[in-house]
Design a protein around this motif. Sequence first.
Motif, PDB file in Angstrom:
ATOM      1  N   GLU A 191      26.801  36.836  38.948  1.00  0.00           N
ATOM      2  CA  GLU A 191      25.868  37.984  39.110  1.00  0.00           C
ATOM      3  C   GLU A 191      26.039  39.095  38.730  1.00  0.00           C
ATOM      4  OE1 GLU A 191      24.677  39.998  42.745  1.00  0.00           O
ATOM      5  OE2 GLU A 191      24.337  37.769  42.858  1.00  0.00           O
ATOM      6  N   THR A 192      27.399  39.543  38.554  1.00  0.00           N
ATOM      7  CA  THR A 192      27.337  40.756  37.302  1.00  0.00           C
ATOM      8  C   THR A 192      26.915  40.002  36.272  1.00  0.00           C
ATOM      9  OG1 THR A 192      29.323  41.558  39.021  1.00  0.00           O
ATOM     10  CG2 THR A 192      28.596  42.685  37.090  1.00  0.00           C
ATOM     11  N   ARG A 218      33.348  33.241  47.216  1.00  0.00           N
ATOM     12  CA  ARG A 218      32.875  34.789  46.807  1.00  0.00           C
ATOM     13  C   ARG A 218      33.222  35.704  45.502  1.00  0.00           C
ATOM     14  NH1 ARG A 218      32.257  37.156  52.820  1.00  0.00           N
ATOM     15  NH2 ARG A 218      31.298  38.457  50.816  1.00  0.00           N
ATOM     16  N   VAL A 219      34.422  35.274  44.865  1.00  0.00           N
ATOM     17  CA  VAL A 219      34.696  36.195  43.292  1.00  0.00           C
ATOM     18  C   VAL A 219      33.431  36.073  42.462  1.00  0.00           C
ATOM     19  CG1 VAL A 219      36.261  36.626  41.952  1.00  0.00           C
ATOM     20  CG2 VAL A 219      36.834  36.893  44.121  1.00  0.00           C
ATOM     21  N   ALA A 225      31.080  33.845  42.489  1.00  0.00           N
ATOM     22  CA  ALA A 225      29.435  33.976  42.509  1.00  0.00           C
ATOM     23  C   ALA A 225      29.199  35.397  41.876  1.00  0.00           C
ATOM     24  CB  ALA A 225      28.934  33.847  43.669  1.00  0.00           C
ATOM     25  N   GLY A 226      30.151  36.327  42.586  1.00  0.00           N
ATOM     26  CA  GLY A 226      29.485  37.775  42.674  1.00  0.00           C
ATOM     27  C   GLY A 226      29.749  38.530  41.006  1.00  0.00           C
ATOM     28  N   TRP A 246      36.685  46.756  39.232  1.00  0.00           N
ATOM     29  CA  TRP A 246      36.428  47.165  41.083  1.00  0.00           C
ATOM     30  C   TRP A 246      37.563  47.514  41.986  1.00  0.00           C
ATOM     31  CZ3 TRP A 246      38.997  40.912  41.338  1.00  0.00           C
ATOM     32  CH2 TRP A 246      37.373  40.341  41.196  1.00  0.00           C
ATOM     33  N   ARG A 271      39.160  46.494  46.601  1.00  0.00           N
ATOM     34  CA  ARG A 271      39.126  44.958  47.100  1.00  0.00           C
ATOM     35  C   ARG A 271      40.231  44.536  45.252  1.00  0.00           C
ATOM     36  NH1 ARG A 271      33.658  43.364  43.560  1.00  0.00           N
ATOM     37  NH2 ARG A 271      33.503  40.993  44.696  1.00  0.00           N
TER      38      ARG A 271
END
Length: 100
Positions: A96-97, A89-90, A92-93, A65, A69
């Motif tokens: 996803e990564t 949010r973190v 999920a991100g 990051w 961020r």
Amino acid sequence: MESALKPFRVLAYIVGTMLLVLCVAIVLRYGFDIPEPSKIVSPIHGFLYMLYLIAVMNLGMKARWSWGRMLGIMLAGTVPLLSFYVERRVTAGVRETIAA
């Protein structure tokens, strides 16, 4: 990255909860002249917040990051209820990564 996500998640919830407890303790201290709860909760929250900062740094470095961020996520631990939202949010991100 998954190994750094779990400590971040746990500490985000703990810091968020302790911040809410600290807010109640501050109201008791200054609103009702009962200083004892804040004398106990304040240093505990401070220590746990430092652990949260380390967990964010660990996850941020592994996820590559930007410093901005990471700073934003670190500051989320200072606003009541925001750490719960940011944690979702973190997570999920990051997931996803990892999946990509």
